[in-house]
Design an enzyme around this catalytic site. Sequence first.
Site, PDB file in Angstrom:
ATOM      1  N   GLU A 208       2.935   5.153  -3.834  1.00  0.00           N
ATOM      2  CA  GLU A 208       3.072   6.130  -4.937  1.00  0.00           C
ATOM      3  C   GLU A 208       4.431   6.805  -4.894  1.00  0.00           C
ATOM      4  O   GLU A 208       4.883   7.226  -5.961  1.00  0.00           O
ATOM      5  CB  GLU A 208       1.954   7.173  -4.811  1.00  0.00           C
ATOM      6  CG  GLU A 208       0.559   6.594  -4.912  1.00  0.00           C
ATOM      7  CD  GLU A 208       0.121   5.823  -3.664  1.00  0.00           C
ATOM      8  OE1 GLU A 208       0.653   6.117  -2.575  1.00  0.00           O
ATOM      9  OE2 GLU A 208      -0.732   4.942  -3.796  1.00  0.00           O
TER      10      GLU A 208
ATOM     11  N   ASP B  94       0.862  -1.190   0.000  1.00  0.00           N
ATOM     12  CA  ASP B  94       0.000   0.000   0.000  1.00  0.00           C
ATOM     13  C   ASP B  94       0.901   1.245   0.000  1.00  0.00           C
ATOM     14  O   ASP B  94       2.123   1.140   0.121  1.00  0.00           O
ATOM     15  CB  ASP B  94      -0.855  -0.085   1.279  1.00  0.00           C
ATOM     16  CG  ASP B  94      -1.923   0.981   1.359  1.00  0.00           C
ATOM     17  OD1 ASP B  94      -2.282   1.557   0.314  1.00  0.00           O
ATOM     18  OD2 ASP B  94      -2.408   1.234   2.486  1.00  0.00           O
TER      19      ASP B  94
ATOM     20  N   ASP C  19      -9.143   4.522  -2.005  1.00  0.00           N
ATOM     21  CA  ASP C  19     -10.034   4.954  -0.919  1.00  0.00           C
ATOM     22  C   ASP C  19     -11.323   5.587  -1.429  1.00  0.00           C
ATOM     23  O   ASP C  19     -11.522   6.808  -1.348  1.00  0.00           O
ATOM     24  CB  ASP C  19      -9.284   5.935  -0.008  1.00  0.00           C
ATOM     25  CG  ASP C  19      -8.079   5.279   0.650  1.00  0.00           C
ATOM     26  OD1 ASP C  19      -7.975   4.031   0.576  1.00  0.00           O
ATOM     27  OD2 ASP C  19      -7.247   6.011   1.213  1.00  0.00           O
TER      28      ASP C  19
HETATM   29  C1  NOJ Z   1      -4.524   3.508   2.613  1.00  0.00           C
HETATM   30  C2  NOJ Z   1      -5.227   2.421   1.872  1.00  0.00           C
HETATM   31  O1  NOJ Z   1      -5.770   2.932   0.694  1.00  0.00           O
HETATM   32  C3  NOJ Z   1      -6.290   1.793   2.754  1.00  0.00           C
HETATM   33  O2  NOJ Z   1      -6.907   0.753   2.061  1.00  0.00           O
HETATM   34  C4  NOJ Z   1      -5.665   1.299   4.047  1.00  0.00           C
HETATM   35  O3  NOJ Z   1      -6.684   0.796   4.871  1.00  0.00           O
HETATM   36  C5  NOJ Z   1      -4.966   2.450   4.737  1.00  0.00           C
HETATM   37  N1  NOJ Z   1      -3.962   2.995   3.875  1.00  0.00           N
HETATM   38  C6  NOJ Z   1      -4.285   2.015   6.056  1.00  0.00           C
HETATM   39  O4  NOJ Z   1      -3.286   1.131   5.825  1.00  0.00           O
END
Ligand code: NOJ
Length: 830
Positions: A443, A440, A517
């Site tokens: 970027e 995660d 998100d």
């Molecule tokens: C950002 C991610 O997009 C999300 O899915 C994740 O729950 C959070 N980071 C925390 O790790």
Amino acid sequence: MRFCFENLEKVGKWDLDPQTVAFSDNEYSGDLLINDKHSGLKLRVYQLFYGGLRIRVDPTEPENFKRFDLSKEHIVVDQSIINKRAAITHTMSKAKSILVCKNETTATIHFSPFVIEVKSAGKAVVTVNPGQQMVFEHHNNTIQPETLGEYTDSIPNGPTAVGVDFLFPYPGMELSGLPERATPMNLEDTHETPIRLFNSDAYEYKHNKPQHLYASIPFVVAHAPVMTTGIFWVNPSDTFVNISTTDVGRKMRYISEGGFLDFIVYSTEYKDIISHYTSLTGKPAMPPVFALGYHQCRWGYKTQQEVQMVIRGLDEVQIPFDAIWLDVDHLNNRSPFGFDPDTFPSPQEIITDLQTKKRYMIRLSDPHLPVNSDWHRQSKEATEKDLLVKDNEKNVFIGECWPGISVWPDFLNPKTREWWADQYKYEVDTAAPNVFFWNDMNEPSIFDTDQSSFSKDAIHFGGYENREVHNLYGVMNTAGTFRGLINRDSLQNKRPFVLTRSFFAGSQRYTWTWTGDNTASWEHLALSLSMVTMSGLAGMPFTGADVGGFFKSCTPILLARWFQTASWVYPLFREHCHFESLRREPYLYEDEVFEALKSAVLTRYRMLPLWYTSTWITNQTGLPPVCPLWTEFPTSEKMHYVSNEVLIGGSILVAPCVTLEDSVHVTKPPGIWYEFDTGIELTSDKVFTPNILQTPVFIRGGKIITMFEEHGESALETYSKPLCLVVALGEKGLAEGEVYFDDGETFDFAQGSFIHRVFKVGKGLLKNTKGSSNQASIPKSVDNLTIRRVIVFGAKGCPENFINSSFENGVLSISSLNLPLKDDWEIKIQ
Ligand code: NOJ
């Protein structure tokens, strides 16, 4: 940004100097002039042996900095494909050169003004530089630093942008692709707000701001009934794209901050385009089958007990699932790679428990490391070994992320990728063959910089500025993770599963993704359909959206519709949300909402043969499992505009209910179609009002698909269940289909260990024969599969001598069969 606003509308007068034209080794070249002056730029054109016309411009004089040449980066571009040229012929007259390739592609290069017209079999494909908007800043000039919020970009290399314009010369041409975008399937004209390809931690469209998300693939597909064209812009730097409509067709304009002017033109049918594009950037990796099952996730499973409770909860209500996901909560000091010893004292207990039902654990593993941390082995090692990204003064780049002040591995360095791969060894931190990873924030996301990522003048391996390579961080990160997951197995024979948030062209070789998100809203549910489809269309096929929406809480009815959409449409079916969202594990619901959620999950397990077969086809050809209708019916004009329906595996049409109104308008594609639930023929466009348990799904006449009759507690447990064939008779009572299974876990399939069967119906007989000739042996786990039932839509009646058959309203059902999948046989169905 200067490079964009100064150049986006810039027009020059470009010529190609005929005196300099050369043609050798099937490559055409010539020098370009700008406003009648020497430009210091050379054009090169050649046809790739495996499809695609490459057009590239290079400076002829050395520059005082390093441009990044993406075409030489093997993690993204297959070097044996990019460098192998097809035979072409060249003829030249006073005003133009004509290049003719064997596959009927021609490129007419006009000298003054310099324009290239690409055609295929006489039909226009695309015109390059029609508006004379080519840009190549390469004069080693200095420019003023640029201030972006609190950050000043020193722009030490001066102006470095490259760009060009394109015309797709058919009125009504639609453009799709350029993921990742939260937009409808067909891209709209950009007007004042160009599309931006710049990976960063952002989901929403912000008013008056160029929109960009976590990932980007600079691959666009222009489509109209007469022609389909693909353009791969071989450039990983910050890029803006303008799209506009003119009387003669659709115009598109790229402008990138750095790199080379380099692109590849593909035509003429989508299936060929994606096959050629994925020959160059890699076929999507064949995933382990568990990836296609149901996944349970939430940011906020804070303790081992909580995770165990969720597993029990699902088991108690008999909802199958394949993986439980651990978010940042489970990590020691929110840093990769160790479990928090206080809250997860014995994670092995969960792992072993999951193993008994052939299930998996997926752990978050972000790329940021806590700065100067003696306690953090990886941070220490990466610092000592000099594997970190630097700032513009060559100090280690620091910023803020989950661990607090953090540093980032420089994945552009092959040594860093090797070192990172080693961190996935079983012995490093409680891992096992059923533990996989989720990269995660790659970027990367940085909390305290203006662009929420590296500053553009940060320095990577080889001395490249981040400006040159920005969009590559995610793909380089996951290439390392993928390698680590292969290496950790002593036989290096287990297929990895990696989920990434950031991706680029080439990521399909290493990883799955999701749309980031999103929010628990009907709007985002509807958007997910186009986001998933567009990613696949542009070569990143295995994706899904957070089911129920990441931010905010989901109403029961929205959740039910989201489960149905995911079950039918998303390759990745994962419930996930923010820690502030109300809990939404499916066992928390009752009555018909619970029934809807459970039935969506069970449907997914029953449909696994269709998903797995489509996934294998994707792995072989690049063709995504989820496609917009026009890819199958390109000559039907109407199909180019349908955005609320998708095709799965070319045979199932899904029009998910993504509004509160419970009403779905279904545009009927050409040919014969049947409602999947009832076998009733869909004779024209129709509005459906599905109740909470229903989703409008149709099967295409002429296709045969395979389903499981029952389900187990996970995908691998479902694998041994009896099968059912659904035959949808097409014109003249014909139909065909195929099914593929392998062991679901290893690379043995690449050595011919799989089963691939082809079904055909003609003259009232259903035949089962061997498919791919590469099939050498059948894995044990699927050796005994049998077909228990055959359902025929569009049937005329019952065949004679079938005791266990019934016929009603055109649907024939023959049950209690026991036909071995692996054997050749035929049965009478009419
Ligand atoms: C950002 C991610 O997009 C999300 O899915 C994740 O729950 C959070 N980071 C925390 O790790």
